[in-house]
Design a protein around this motif. Structure first.
Motif, PDB file in Angstrom:
ATOM      1  N   GLN A 703       0.820  -1.200   0.000  1.00  0.00           N
ATOM      2  CA  GLN A 703       0.000   0.000   0.000  1.00  0.00           C
ATOM      3  C   GLN A 703       0.859   1.257   0.000  1.00  0.00           C
ATOM      4  O   GLN A 703       0.520   2.253  -0.636  1.00  0.00           O
ATOM      5  CB  GLN A 703      -0.938   0.001   1.209  1.00  0.00           C
ATOM      6  CG  GLN A 703      -1.686   1.306   1.436  1.00  0.00           C
ATOM      7  CD  GLN A 703      -2.539   1.706   0.240  1.00  0.00           C
ATOM      8  OE1 GLN A 703      -3.087   0.849  -0.458  1.00  0.00           O
ATOM      9  NE2 GLN A 703      -2.642   2.998  -0.014  1.00  0.00           N
ATOM     10  N   SER A 704       2.009   1.196   0.658  1.00  0.00           N
ATOM     11  CA  SER A 704       2.873   2.369   0.734  1.00  0.00           C
ATOM     12  C   SER A 704       3.465   2.744  -0.628  1.00  0.00           C
ATOM     13  O   SER A 704       3.963   3.859  -0.799  1.00  0.00           O
ATOM     14  CB  SER A 704       4.006   2.124   1.735  1.00  0.00           C
ATOM     15  OG  SER A 704       4.763   0.975   1.371  1.00  0.00           O
ATOM     16  N   SER A 707       0.696   5.126  -4.250  1.00  0.00           N
ATOM     17  CA  SER A 707       0.629   6.505  -4.738  1.00  0.00           C
ATOM     18  C   SER A 707       1.735   6.791  -5.746  1.00  0.00           C
ATOM     19  O   SER A 707       1.480   7.327  -6.830  1.00  0.00           O
ATOM     20  CB  SER A 707       0.703   7.482  -3.567  1.00  0.00           C
ATOM     21  OG  SER A 707       0.664   8.820  -4.035  1.00  0.00           O
ATOM     22  N   LYS A 708       2.962   6.420  -5.387  1.00  0.00           N
ATOM     23  CA  LYS A 708       4.086   6.684  -6.285  1.00  0.00           C
ATOM     24  C   LYS A 708       4.000   5.815  -7.534  1.00  0.00           C
ATOM     25  O   LYS A 708       4.298   6.273  -8.651  1.00  0.00           O
ATOM     26  CB  LYS A 708       5.407   6.427  -5.553  1.00  0.00           C
ATOM     27  CG  LYS A 708       6.647   6.742  -6.408  1.00  0.00           C
ATOM     28  CD  LYS A 708       6.627   8.192  -6.894  1.00  0.00           C
ATOM     29  CE  LYS A 708       7.770   8.488  -7.830  1.00  0.00           C
ATOM     30  NZ  LYS A 708       7.689   9.850  -8.410  1.00  0.00           N
ATOM     31  N   TRP A 710       1.289   4.738  -8.986  1.00  0.00           N
ATOM     32  CA  TRP A 710       0.258   5.273  -9.877  1.00  0.00           C
ATOM     33  C   TRP A 710       0.735   6.531 -10.587  1.00  0.00           C
ATOM     34  O   TRP A 710       0.408   6.752 -11.762  1.00  0.00           O
ATOM     35  CB  TRP A 710      -1.023   5.536  -9.096  1.00  0.00           C
ATOM     36  CG  TRP A 710      -2.254   5.292  -9.927  1.00  0.00           C
ATOM     37  CD1 TRP A 710      -3.051   6.229 -10.506  1.00  0.00           C
ATOM     38  CD2 TRP A 710      -2.817   4.026 -10.281  1.00  0.00           C
ATOM     39  NE1 TRP A 710      -4.077   5.638 -11.194  1.00  0.00           N
ATOM     40  CE2 TRP A 710      -3.961   4.284 -11.071  1.00  0.00           C
ATOM     41  CE3 TRP A 710      -2.472   2.704  -9.997  1.00  0.00           C
ATOM     42  CZ2 TRP A 710      -4.758   3.255 -11.581  1.00  0.00           C
ATOM     43  CZ3 TRP A 710      -3.257   1.688 -10.510  1.00  0.00           C
ATOM     44  CH2 TRP A 710      -4.374   1.971 -11.280  1.00  0.00           C
ATOM     45  N   ASP A 711       1.529   7.346  -9.899  1.00  0.00           N
ATOM     46  CA  ASP A 711       2.110   8.524 -10.544  1.00  0.00           C
ATOM     47  C   ASP A 711       3.002   8.117 -11.703  1.00  0.00           C
ATOM     48  O   ASP A 711       3.000   8.763 -12.765  1.00  0.00           O
ATOM     49  CB  ASP A 711       2.921   9.335  -9.521  1.00  0.00           C
ATOM     50  CG  ASP A 711       2.039  10.073  -8.528  1.00  0.00           C
ATOM     51  OD1 ASP A 711       0.836  10.242  -8.808  1.00  0.00           O
ATOM     52  OD2 ASP A 711       2.562  10.466  -7.461  1.00  0.00           O
ATOM     53  N   ASN A 734      -5.728   0.759  -0.903  1.00  0.00           N
ATOM     54  CA  ASN A 734      -6.615   1.921  -0.885  1.00  0.00           C
ATOM     55  C   ASN A 734      -6.450   2.655  -2.215  1.00  0.00           C
ATOM     56  O   ASN A 734      -5.473   3.361  -2.425  1.00  0.00           O
ATOM     57  CB  ASN A 734      -6.269   2.831   0.286  1.00  0.00           C
ATOM     58  CG  ASN A 734      -7.208   4.036   0.368  1.00  0.00           C
ATOM     59  OD1 ASN A 734      -8.075   4.222  -0.478  1.00  0.00           O
ATOM     60  ND2 ASN A 734      -7.033   4.850   1.398  1.00  0.00           N
ATOM     61  N   LEU A 735      -7.417   2.474  -3.099  1.00  0.00           N
ATOM     62  CA  LEU A 735      -7.349   3.077  -4.435  1.00  0.00           C
ATOM     63  C   LEU A 735      -8.371   4.189  -4.605  1.00  0.00           C
ATOM     64  O   LEU A 735      -8.643   4.611  -5.732  1.00  0.00           O
ATOM     65  CB  LEU A 735      -7.579   1.995  -5.504  1.00  0.00           C
ATOM     66  CG  LEU A 735      -6.718   0.731  -5.406  1.00  0.00           C
ATOM     67  CD1 LEU A 735      -7.110  -0.245  -6.518  1.00  0.00           C
ATOM     68  CD2 LEU A 735      -5.244   1.056  -5.480  1.00  0.00           C
ATOM     69  N   THR A 737      -8.477   7.400  -4.091  1.00  0.00           N
ATOM     70  CA  THR A 737      -8.119   8.731  -4.613  1.00  0.00           C
ATOM     71  C   THR A 737      -7.454   8.660  -5.989  1.00  0.00           C
ATOM     72  O   THR A 737      -7.102   9.693  -6.546  1.00  0.00           O
ATOM     73  CB  THR A 737      -7.175   9.441  -3.636  1.00  0.00           C
ATOM     74  OG1 THR A 737      -5.970   8.651  -3.496  1.00  0.00           O
ATOM     75  CG2 THR A 737      -7.823   9.610  -2.276  1.00  0.00           C
ATOM     76  N   LEU A 738      -7.279   7.472  -6.526  1.00  0.00           N
ATOM     77  CA  LEU A 738      -6.559   7.330  -7.789  1.00  0.00           C
ATOM     78  C   LEU A 738      -7.460   7.624  -8.975  1.00  0.00           C
ATOM     79  O   LEU A 738      -8.653   7.297  -8.979  1.00  0.00           O
ATOM     80  CB  LEU A 738      -5.989   5.915  -7.913  1.00  0.00           C
ATOM     81  CG  LEU A 738      -5.032   5.469  -6.798  1.00  0.00           C
ATOM     82  CD1 LEU A 738      -4.517   4.067  -7.080  1.00  0.00           C
ATOM     83  CD2 LEU A 738      -3.881   6.450  -6.638  1.00  0.00           C
TER      84      LEU A 738
END
Length: 969
Positions: A703-704, A707-708, A710-711, A734-735, A737-738
């Motif tokens: 999970q950590s 975010s990176k 997906w960027d 946790n997806l 906000t993607l």
């Protein structure tokens, strides 16, 4: 031949264009004279080859069977290969890291003298002398385009052309194509708006009575517009008995006016036979009067781009004859002298083999049958003919029609397509040619142009393939979820004739039977298809491709082959019995394509860093689980496939390995596909530099990292396929906000979703393939996918913990495959009439609480296959008895159990046999040959793949790509 010259010229340009010669002149002063002479020699060769290329391009398409030209062309081909060898050898000896400041000084310091470089100069001088002699030879023997055209026209003055022969064919000799004849007749007789078939229609009295006038014109590849117009006018004039001024001296414009006047108030039928070029229609279209009288123009062609000219899509594509029709036609020709055209019993087996070889092609059946009609009705003579069919095709003048048909198609090919088509003949007979595989091979061989403008060479190669199918040289046998052609096949006789050409031109040669005992030292490509254990001699010193289809080849022979050919570009060792990559492989500087998939290889040596030209590395289904950091030095890599299979059913979390990739992967900026890597914090950040990626499989994601990661993915504008698996089963993703990836078409997600809720990004995804595992959703997700109108494959494995799934009417109109597995609480599947109207495959696996067969299955009339794995006994019993009526329309129903450690028992339920054996009847086939212990590790990937295909309907690679099935290479 122009195609070979293009490859050589491209290499010359690349070698000189990189400034290599300039570096020699500036950094190695003591070698100035050699470098100057070398530069002059290379440029001189380039100039000579440009002239040769122009000459070949001018006459190549007109030359058919001119022995003088063939002999001269063979010499030109040898020179082209010599130049290519010089360039590749030079690049091999000069190889050093491109960022080194003393690129050539280091190399020259390693060589105590200049003997090697002097050898280059001697070779260049010899080549220049040969080119000069070729020019003198051309003048001496008056080899010119005009002479060749005259030779071609007079080569067989007493033999009918194919259009003439078709025109004169008697209707009684026509077999098959009844539906096409009926439809064509109907279209011609309607008041609305191929060769032998067209001739049959044309001579029909019913057709003739329906038109005031008619004309039949054979259009050649080298047609003259004025001659076509004159021929049509002459035929029309004869029928109308009308005096018209002699048109022999008329201009093109005047001829058009005469034709328009002749057709002004008439209902006419004109047939243009064997059209190769759309331009002929653009010309004649002006002459054909649109007078609303019901006139018709019929075109026969072997090219689909020409057929696209038809109005309102009035196209009839002739199919090959069925088995019974082929046999009838063959017997009519071969046994016309016997009573009722019956085949003697002693010849039956060989006659059937010969007909099978023709694969329903009427031309081949008629030609071969006619030749055999003169043979004695003795078994040994027919056996001899069959075994010598290759030789017959190459040398028997009576079989020229077959080879000439293909030759016309080949000569019509542009140079960039011809070599690609010849390459296809190196596959075994009846072999499935995969689009992605052949595209990579073409690119590795340098046969595909890089066109720029954001178009990849893979896309250009796909365009080549489709062009070959439009020309009817390859046949599409399967399409992927997106509707794109996935696999192709080459007709047996087309392959045989193409192999003869490939061998004659030294393009490539195959080994697989007693007919080939020694390989020419000038062959450029070599394919071993059978009998590898008896193969001993490979004399070629110019080999560029080594393709292996026979897994029985001894490893000692592999090592021996590699020790001789350091200029190989393509090396395919798939399925071979090797446990490590042969050490000589890392010395193959010129290598662009390496396939060690389905082998026992466990480790990749650090010396792989030397393979700086490598574009494709295939290690699928090997035992490699970690790559050396030196792999990051292979900056030309375009496709990297590495994974180990643990669970072929794909019903466990770690069914495939995650390959560890140390080092900075961002250096591999040319990567387009990357399967399958293990995620870590550094790697997910480095991925943002791989902006050309189109397909990515990444596992062990935490999970950590999300975010990176997906960027990084959002910086890949062409990413269309993504496999994303979590680190472990309990890792929560946790997806929420993607944002969706704009061009994503295939998604395989594995891991728990936070709070058991489907992330919002799914509302905007427009997928064609979706696979979800271990997501543990609490709400029925089907409605959330219903907006995906183009969804073709939907796989849900342990992804839902509820009790009911609902498929409403109108949902998933294009869905072909639905697979539901390991959802322990699911006890009801509701299927409304009008949903999944295109479904072909339905799979249930491990749905222990599902006791009754879903009633709505009876509405899905397109279902062809139903796979059941580890279903409850109650479900199976109801399927066979009380619920049998629900599935009686499904032809293939298979059930498997994976608990047996020795073999997986299976049985096949055939409901459609109920009519024959009574309601509830079943048929069992235990311990199918496809089923192996699921806990075992196999030495061959073939059985893995067969099981995978049997259980899932598709291979693991299909999860990432819509281009792969269970047939490989």
């Amino acid at each position: 031949m122009a195609d070979a010259l293009f490859v050589v010229l491209r290499k010359v340009a690349l070698t000189l264009g990189e400034g290599a010669l300039q570096k020699i002149g500036t950094e190695v002063v003591e070698a100035a004279s050699i470098s100057t002479d070398f530069e002059h020699g290379m440029k001189q060769i380039e100039g000579e080859l440009l002239v040769l290329q122009a000459f070949i391009a001018q006459v190549g398409t007109h030359k058919i069977g001119n022995k003088t030209f063939d002999a001269w062309l063979d010499q030109v081909r040898d020179v082209a290969h010599e130049v290519e060898d010089i360039i590749d050898e030079y690049a091999y000896l000069s190889a050093q890291p491109m960022d080194a400041s003393c690129f050539f000084k280091r190399k020259f310091n390693q060589i105590k003298n200049f003997s090697v470089w002097k050898k280059f100069l001697r070779q260049i001088s010899q080549v220049e002398a040969r080119i000069q002699r070729l020019g003198e030879m051309r003048n001496r023997y008056d080899i010119s385009a005009g002479e060749l055209n005259r030779c071609n026209k007079s080569q067989h003055p007493n033999r009918l052309s194919m259009p003439e022969s078709a025109y004169l064919t008697d209707n009684s000799e026509i077999v098959g194509n009844a539906d096409e004849i009926r439809r064509l007749t109907q279209l011609l007789l309607e008041e609305k708006r191929k060769t032998t078939i067209a001739r049959s229609i044309y001579k029909s009295q019913q057709i003739k009575r329906s038109f005031d006038c008619h004309a039949w014109v054979a259009v050649s590849q080298t047609y003259q517009a004025e001659e076509l117009l004159k021929e049509i006018i002459n035929q029309l004039i004869d029928q109308r008995a009308t005096a018209v001024t002699d048109c022999v001296t008329m201009s093109r414009l005047r001829l058009v006016e005469v034709m328009q006047r002749s057709l002004q108030d008439k209902k006419y039928l004109i047939i243009l036979d064997d059209v190769w070029d759309k331009d002929v229609w653009f010309l004649l279209n002006y002459a054909f009067v649109r007078n609303n009288c019901g006139s018709k123009v019929l075109i026969t062609t072997r090219r689909k781009d020409v057929s696209s000219l038809a109005v309102n899509n009035y196209i009839i594509e002739l199919k090959t004859l069925k088995c019974a029709e082929s046999w009838e036609l063959f017997c009519k020709k071969a046994f016309h002298a016997t009573k009722d055209n019956l085949c003697p019993q002693n010849l039956r087996s060989w006659a059937e083999k010969i007909v099978t070889k023709c694969q329903g092609l009427p031309l081949a059946i008629v030609t071969i049958g006619s030749i055999l009609s003169y043979c004695e009705l003795e078994e040994h003579e027919w056996k001899f003919f069959y075994n010598q069919l290759n030789w017959q095709l190459a040398n028997n003048p009576e079989l020229n029609w077959i080879s000439n048909v293909l030759n016309m198609s080949l000569h019509d090919l542009p140079s960039y397509l011809r070599s690609c088509f010849l390459y296809c003949s190196l596959y075994p007979e009846d072999y499935t040619i995969k689009r992605k595989m052949i595209s990579k091979l073409w690119i590795a061989e340098g046969l595909v142009d890089e066109r720029g403008d954001g178009t990849t060479m893979e896309e250009v190669a796909e365009h080549y393939l489709m062009e070959l199918t439009r020309r009817s040289l390859l046949q599409v046998t399967d399409q992927n979820a997106c509707g794109r052609a996935r696999t192709f096949v080459m007709h047996d006789l087309v392959r045989e004739v193409t192999l003869i050409i490939a061998k004659r031109e030294k393009f490539g040669i195959t080994y697989g039977d007693s007919r080939v005992t020694q390989i020419s030292h000038k062959a450029r490509r070599f394919s071993i298809q059978r009998g590898a254990q008896s193969f001993h001699c490979l004399a070629s010193s110019r080999l560029r491709s080594f393709l292996l289809f026979d897994t029985g080849i001894p490893s000692s022979l592999i090592y021996d082959i590699l020790s001789r050919f350091r200029l190989l570009r393509v090396l395919c060792l798939r399925f071979t019995n090797i446990e490590q990559v042969p050490g000589m492989v890392t010395e193959l500087y010129n290598l662009h394509y390496l396939d060690c998939s389905y082998t026992k290889v466990r480790q990749i040596p650090t010396s792989f860093r030397k393979l700086i030209n490598l574009q494709v590395l295939d290690l699928r289904f090997s035992y490699v689980e970690e790559l050396p950091w030196e792999m990051t030095m292979l900056t030309n890599l375009r496709h990297l496939h590495v994974y180990v299979a643990y669970d072929i059913q794909d019903r466990s979390l770690n069914c495939f390995s995650a390959t560890k990739f140390p080092g900075n992967i961002s250096r591999l900026k040319n990567l387009q596909s990357l399967h399958t890597v293990s995620a870590n914090e550094e790697l997910v950040s480095q991925l943002e530099n791989l902006t050309l990626l189109r397909s990515l499989a990444i596992k062990e994601v935490r999970q950590s990292y999300i975010s990176k990661l997906w960027d990084s993915l959002r910086k890949m504008p062409n990413l269309g396929r993504l496999l994303l698996h979590t680190y472990e089963k309990n890792e929560v993703l946790n997806l929420k906000t993607l944002k969706p990836l704009p061009n994503l078409k295939h998604l395989w997600l594995e891991g728990k979703f936070e709070e058991g809720i489907l992330p919002p990004l799914f509302d905007e995804l427009k997928l064609t393939k979706l696979k979800m595992e271990w997501t543990c959703l609490e709400k029925d997700p089907i409605s959330s996918f219903s907006h995906m109108l183009n969804l073709v494959d939907l796989w849900l494995f342990e992804s839902y913990i509820g009790e009911e799934l609902t498929f409403c009417a109108g949902w998933f109109p294009k869905l072909k495959s639905l697979q539901l597995a390991d959802m322990g609480h699911l006890n009801r599947i509701k299927i409304e009439e009008g949903t999944m109207v295109s479904l072909y495959l339905l799979k249930f696996a491990g749905l222990g609480n599902l006791k009754a067969v879903p009633e709505g299955i009876k509405y899905i009339k397109t279902l062809d296959k139903m796979l059941l794995t580890d279903m409850s006994k109650e479900f199976i019993e109801r399927l066979q008895r009380s619920d049998n009526h629900i599935v009686q329309h499904i032809p293939n129903i298979h059930s498997f159990y994976s608990s047996d450690s020795q073999a997986v028992n299976s049985f096949i339920i055939l409901p459609y046999l109920n009519k024959k054996y009574g309601p509830g009847s079943t048929k069992y086939a235990c311990k199918s040959r496809l089923i192996w212990p699921l806990t075992a590790r196999w030495d061959r990937g073939s059985c893995q793949q067969e099981i995978c295909s049997c259980f899932t309907g598709e291979s693991f690679e299909d999860s990432l790509s819509c281009d792969s099935r269970s047939t490989f290479v």
